[in-house]
Design an enzyme around this catalytic site. Structure first.
Site, PDB file in Angstrom:
ATOM      1  CB  SER A  15      -0.841   0.011   1.276  1.00 48.18           C
ATOM      2  OG  SER A  15      -0.181  -0.259   2.429  1.00 48.18           O
ATOM      3  CD  GLU A  17       0.352   7.473   5.197  1.00 50.54           C
ATOM      4  OE1 GLU A  17       0.243   6.503   5.792  1.00 50.54           O
ATOM      5  OE2 GLU A  17       1.047   8.343   5.844  1.00 50.54           O
ATOM      6  CG  ASP A 109       0.556  14.093  16.616  1.00 50.99           C
ATOM      7  OD1 ASP A 109       0.332  13.462  17.721  1.00 50.99           O
ATOM      8  OD2 ASP A 109       0.881  13.894  15.345  1.00 50.99           O
ATOM      9  CD  GLN A 214      10.461  15.699   4.319  1.00 45.63           C
ATOM     10  OE1 GLN A 214      11.043  14.865   3.659  1.00 45.63           O
ATOM     11  NE2 GLN A 214       9.331  16.188   4.101  1.00 45.63           N
ATOM     12  CG  PHE A 218       9.187  13.404   9.378  1.00 49.22           C
ATOM     13  CD1 PHE A 218       8.713  14.817   9.670  1.00 49.22           C
ATOM     14  CD2 PHE A 218       8.703  12.840   8.132  1.00 49.22           C
ATOM     15  CE1 PHE A 218       8.180  15.572   8.867  1.00 49.22           C
ATOM     16  CE2 PHE A 218       8.242  13.593   7.033  1.00 49.22           C
ATOM     17  CZ  PHE A 218       7.789  15.002   7.631  1.00 49.22           C
ATOM     18  CG  HIS A 268       1.338   1.799   4.748  1.00 50.88           C
ATOM     19  ND1 HIS A 268       0.341   1.979   3.989  1.00 50.88           N
ATOM     20  CD2 HIS A 268       1.338   2.917   5.382  1.00 50.88           C
ATOM     21  CE1 HIS A 268      -0.443   2.999   4.064  1.00 50.88           C
ATOM     22  NE2 HIS A 268       0.414   3.728   4.914  1.00 50.88           N
TER      23      HIS A 268
HETATM   24  P1  FAD Z   1      -4.058   6.788  20.225  1.00 51.71           P
HETATM   25  O1  FAD Z   1      -4.138   5.310  20.154  1.00 51.71           O
HETATM   26  O2  FAD Z   1      -5.320   7.316  21.050  1.00 51.71           O
HETATM   27  O3  FAD Z   1      -2.876   6.831  21.283  1.00 51.71           O
HETATM   28  C1  FAD Z   1      -2.318   8.205  21.471  1.00 51.71           C
HETATM   29  C2  FAD Z   1      -1.648   7.800  23.096  1.00 51.71           C
HETATM   30  O4  FAD Z   1      -2.535   7.643  24.058  1.00 51.71           O
HETATM   31  C3  FAD Z   1      -0.642   6.847  23.172  1.00 51.71           C
HETATM   32  O5  FAD Z   1       0.449   7.120  23.924  1.00 51.71           O
HETATM   33  C4  FAD Z   1      -1.450   5.768  23.835  1.00 51.71           C
HETATM   34  O6  FAD Z   1      -0.926   4.823  24.745  1.00 51.71           O
HETATM   35  C5  FAD Z   1      -2.533   6.406  24.602  1.00 51.71           C
HETATM   36  N1  FAD Z   1      -3.736   5.870  25.009  1.00 51.71           N
HETATM   37  C6  FAD Z   1      -4.471   5.315  23.871  1.00 51.71           C
HETATM   38  N2  FAD Z   1      -5.723   4.856  24.677  1.00 51.71           N
HETATM   39  C7  FAD Z   1      -5.594   5.263  25.802  1.00 51.71           C
HETATM   40  C8  FAD Z   1      -6.457   5.145  27.067  1.00 51.71           C
HETATM   41  N3  FAD Z   1      -7.491   4.826  26.965  1.00 51.71           N
HETATM   42  N4  FAD Z   1      -6.170   5.600  28.361  1.00 51.71           N
HETATM   43  C9  FAD Z   1      -4.868   6.190  28.287  1.00 51.71           C
HETATM   44  N5  FAD Z   1      -4.220   6.637  27.457  1.00 51.71           N
HETATM   45  C10 FAD Z   1      -4.523   6.077  26.284  1.00 51.71           C
HETATM   46  N6  FAD Z   1      -1.835  11.923  12.054  1.00 51.71           N
HETATM   47  C11 FAD Z   1      -2.541  12.784  11.371  1.00 51.71           C
HETATM   48  O7  FAD Z   1      -2.858  13.995  11.694  1.00 51.71           O
HETATM   49  N7  FAD Z   1      -2.889  12.484  10.195  1.00 51.71           N
HETATM   50  C12 FAD Z   1      -3.022  11.198   9.405  1.00 51.71           C
HETATM   51  O8  FAD Z   1      -3.298  11.101   8.375  1.00 51.71           O
HETATM   52  C13 FAD Z   1      -2.179  10.313  10.143  1.00 51.71           C
HETATM   53  N8  FAD Z   1      -2.037   9.053   9.896  1.00 51.71           N
HETATM   54  C14 FAD Z   1      -1.188   8.258  10.348  1.00 51.71           C
HETATM   55  C15 FAD Z   1      -1.098   6.868   9.868  1.00 51.71           C
HETATM   56  C16 FAD Z   1      -0.396   6.125  10.666  1.00 51.71           C
HETATM   57  C17 FAD Z   1      -0.141   4.349  10.082  1.00 51.71           C
HETATM   58  C18 FAD Z   1       0.304   6.243  12.086  1.00 51.71           C
HETATM   59  C19 FAD Z   1       1.090   5.239  12.636  1.00 51.71           C
HETATM   60  C20 FAD Z   1       0.125   7.432  12.492  1.00 51.71           C
HETATM   61  C21 FAD Z   1      -0.621   8.718  11.687  1.00 51.71           C
HETATM   62  N9  FAD Z   1      -0.627   9.890  12.258  1.00 51.71           N
HETATM   63  C22 FAD Z   1      -1.648  10.696  11.641  1.00 51.71           C
HETATM   64  C23 FAD Z   1      -0.202  10.371  13.438  1.00 51.71           C
HETATM   65  C24 FAD Z   1      -1.060  10.273  14.704  1.00 51.71           C
HETATM   66  O9  FAD Z   1      -2.265  10.740  14.648  1.00 51.71           O
HETATM   67  C25 FAD Z   1       0.022  10.250  16.129  1.00 51.71           C
HETATM   68  O10 FAD Z   1       0.777   9.432  16.160  1.00 51.71           O
HETATM   69  C26 FAD Z   1      -1.207  10.617  17.285  1.00 51.71           C
HETATM   70  O11 FAD Z   1      -0.146  11.200  18.390  1.00 51.71           O
HETATM   71  C27 FAD Z   1      -1.462   9.315  18.040  1.00 51.71           C
HETATM   72  O12 FAD Z   1      -2.781   8.653  17.181  1.00 51.71           O
HETATM   73  P2  FAD Z   1      -3.205   7.170  17.710  1.00 51.71           P
HETATM   74  O13 FAD Z   1      -4.386   6.920  16.756  1.00 51.71           O
HETATM   75  O14 FAD Z   1      -2.329   6.174  17.598  1.00 51.71           O
HETATM   76  O15 FAD Z   1      -3.662   7.630  19.030  1.00 51.71           O
END
Ligand code: FAD
Length: 307
Positions: A15, A17, A109, A214, A218, A268
């Site tokens: 895939s 991105e 974020d 860059q 990151f 990916h």
């Molecule tokens: P979560 O799964 O919610 O986790 C965030 C933090 O909270 C972690 O430290 C976790 O341990 C903690 N946590 C989770 N659940 C709980 C709970 N119930 N209680 C307490 N703590 C908890 N960002 C963008 O803005 N746009 C994108 O399109 C984008 N695409 C991405 C694609 C991939 C494959 C990846 C890996 C990241 C992407 N990101 C993107 C970045 C992502 O938004 C950030 O990494 C963000 O900081 C965390 O998102 P998450 O969904 O993993 O968060």
């Protein structure tokens, strides 16, 4: 097609991105690259949401183009940071009406101009809450993010994997990892994920480095370790873009080959919209890894772009 259906036919998925281009010239280059990509029939493409300064509307437009006009299986990324439940419900209906079947659901974020990520009383604080909400009301195949070197905010890897399990139990059907450069972290992570009882594909996310400075930035932002061996390879050439791209491709090819030889469930490619590097990487991978994909291609009608 749902990505979960593709998994039934492909042992490995490939895939790519992208993020929505921000100006006219990058949009033109992007279009040319997308044309090249079509020849490879990737398993699916994914479009980021709100990352790297792009607008969220552009994500939906690009998802619509890739899915409805170009015929790719497309996954829309979507984040819940700063979104109300009402907005999320509205956006899900828009994507559903567009015919999108696959989502990468994330927390996102904190916005650059805010010091802290503040709790959202009208929305969700974690990706798992968003996934549960969407899973209960809509019929999407859902992917989530995973962090082989732990998420930068997590107090420990153990806690992060516990939280990952909550995401999968809430309805995530597959995971895609944050970039990493040392495969040891991926395999250790996959072991821990299995020990936690999480049973879904963990697709490794790979970046072919084309811009050394860059990617180093990151890596610092995401907590990915930038290996000393990489520093040694890149530093003498850091101001020579062509040399950097050549080394980046060699290193990514070594990394991807090693992952696939050890039975990773595909790759990916984080293209950062420099799609040609990812395409060259994909083309350089041994044909052995692509057999399953070829079989799958035969069962699909060719992509026919609309005029
Ligand atoms: P979560 O799964 O919610 O986790 C965030 C933090 O909270 C972690 O430290 C976790 O341990 C903690 N946590 C989770 N659940 C709980 C709970 N119930 N209680 C307490 N703590 C908890 N960002 C963008 O803005 N746009 C994108 O399109 C984008 N695409 C991405 C694609 C991939 C494959 C990846 C890996 C990241 C992407 N990101 C993107 C970045 C992502 O938004 C950030 O990494 C963000 O900081 C965390 O998102 P998450 O969904 O993993 O968060």
């Amino acid at each position: 097609m749902k990505i979960s259906e593709i998994f039934k036919k492909q042992k490995r998925t490939y895939s790519f991105e992208f993020f929505p281009p921000s100006d006219y010239l990058t949009a033109v280059k992007f279009g040319i690259n997308a044309g090249q990509l079509m020849k490879l029939s990737p398993s699916f493409v994914s479009i980021t949401y709100g990352a790297g300064g792009c607008t969220q509307t552009n994500t939906f437009d690009l998802v619509d183009l890739f899915h409805n006009d170009l015929g790719f299986t497309c996954m829309a990324h979507y984040t819940c940071v700063n979104a109300t439940k009402e907005k999320i419900a509205y956006d899900m209906r828009v994507l559903q009406d567009m015919g999108i079947e696959n989502l990468m659901l994330l927390r996102g974020d904190k916005p650059k101009n805010e010091p802290l990520l503040s709790p959202n009383p009208d929305g969700f604080n974690y990706a798992s809450d968003l996934i549960k909400f969407v899973k209960e009301q809509y019929d999407f195949c859902i992917g989530a993010g995973a962090y082989p070197e732990k998420h930068i905010e997590a107090p420990s890897m153990e806690k992060d994997i516990e939280n990952l399990k909550i995401k999968v139990d809430a309805g995530a059907e597959f995971l895609i990892t944050q970039m990493f450069f040392n495969n040891k972290y991926y395999w250790e992570f996959v072991n821990k994920v299995e020990q936690e009882g999480i049973k879904c594909r963990v697709i490794p996310g790979i970046i072919p480095i084309t811009n050394y400075k860059q990617i180093k930035r990151f890596a610092e932002m995401t907590g990915a370790t930038f290996p000393f061996s990489y520093l040694k390879r890149f530093e003498p050439h850091k101001d020579k873009p062509k040399e950097v791209a050549k080394i980046g491709l060699e290193l990514a090819l070594e990394q991807a080959t090693d992952l696939l030889e050890n039975d990773a469930p595909g790759i990916h490619f984080y293209t950062l919209n420099r799609c040609m590097a990812a395409i060259k990487l994909y083309e350089s991978l041994s044909q052995d890894f692509k057999d399953v994909k070829k079989l799958y291609e035969k069962s699909l009608s060719p992509h026919i772009p609309s005029p």
